[in-house]
Write a protein that holds these residues in place. Sequence first.
Motif, short mmCIF file in Angstrom:
data_model
loop_
_atom_site.label_atom_id
_atom_site.label_comp_id
_atom_site.label_asym_id
_atom_site.label_seq_id
_atom_site.Cartn_x
_atom_site.Cartn_y
_atom_site.Cartn_z
N GLY A 31 -9.88 -34.01 -12.96
CA GLY A 31 -9.28 -33.37 -14.13
C GLY A 31 -7.78 -33.53 -14.12
O GLY A 31 -7.15 -33.52 -13.06
N ALA A 34 -5.86 -30.97 -12.20
CA ALA A 34 -6.31 -30.73 -10.82
C ALA A 34 -5.15 -30.78 -9.83
O ALA A 34 -5.31 -30.40 -8.68
CB ALA A 34 -7.38 -31.75 -10.43
N SER A 97 -11.82 -26.80 -19.01
CA SER A 97 -12.06 -27.85 -18.03
C SER A 97 -10.74 -28.53 -17.70
O SER A 97 -9.75 -28.31 -18.37
CB SER A 97 -13.06 -28.89 -18.56
OG SER A 97 -12.49 -29.58 -19.66
N GLN A 99 -9.56 -28.90 -14.26
CA GLN A 99 -9.03 -28.59 -12.94
C GLN A 99 -9.95 -29.05 -11.82
O GLN A 99 -9.68 -28.81 -10.66
CB GLN A 99 -8.80 -27.08 -12.80
CG GLN A 99 -7.71 -26.55 -13.69
CD GLN A 99 -7.50 -25.08 -13.51
OE1 GLN A 99 -8.44 -24.29 -13.59
NE2 GLN A 99 -6.27 -24.69 -13.23
N ASP A 100 -11.05 -29.68 -12.19
CA ASP A 100 -12.04 -30.02 -11.18
C ASP A 100 -11.86 -31.42 -10.62
O ASP A 100 -11.19 -32.27 -11.21
CB ASP A 100 -13.45 -29.86 -11.74
CG ASP A 100 -13.64 -30.62 -13.04
OD1 ASP A 100 -12.65 -30.85 -13.75
OD2 ASP A 100 -14.78 -30.99 -13.33
N LEU A 101 -12.43 -31.63 -9.48
CA LEU A 101 -12.47 -32.93 -8.82
C LEU A 101 -13.89 -33.07 -8.28
O LEU A 101 -14.34 -32.21 -7.53
CB LEU A 101 -11.45 -32.99 -7.68
CG LEU A 101 -11.30 -34.35 -7.00
CD1 LEU A 101 -9.87 -34.54 -6.55
CD2 LEU A 101 -12.23 -34.47 -5.82
N CYS A 102 -14.58 -34.10 -8.69
CA CYS A 102 -15.99 -34.20 -8.37
C CYS A 102 -16.36 -35.63 -7.96
O CYS A 102 -15.96 -36.58 -8.62
CB CYS A 102 -16.79 -33.79 -9.60
SG CYS A 102 -18.55 -33.89 -9.43
N THR A 104 -18.72 -38.34 -8.31
CA THR A 104 -19.76 -38.58 -9.31
C THR A 104 -20.83 -39.55 -8.82
O THR A 104 -21.98 -39.47 -9.24
CB THR A 104 -19.16 -39.11 -10.62
OG1 THR A 104 -18.40 -40.28 -10.36
CG2 THR A 104 -18.28 -38.05 -11.27
#
Length: 109
Positions: A31, A34, A97, A99-102, A104
């Motif tokens: 994000g 993030a 949305s 702020q996330d780090l995912c 994938t």
Amino acid sequence: MHELAIAESVVASVLEHTGGRRVAVVRLRVGRLAGVVPDALSFCFDLATTGTSLEGASLELVEEHARAHCRSCSCDFVVDDPILLCGCGSADVQLLSGQDLCVTSVEVL
């Protein structure tokens, strides 16, 4: 440089799920709010993978726009910086949305 800690966490997570198999690619969705500098994260990823089954793996980052909802005008909008302000002028907004780090996906050899 908190990117090193993030890179180490990503590597630990991937190692936990790949069981020692060689990894070719790790894909992350990051994000825009993030607080991650993509170039610094890529540099730190190379450091964090040294001596692991991820050594030499590519890191692919996809930056995702942040989105927010304005409680004053009920508009959803894209946020490009950490100052949350709706186009109507209101600061009464909720971050939805960004702020996330995912992780994938991961490609193993």
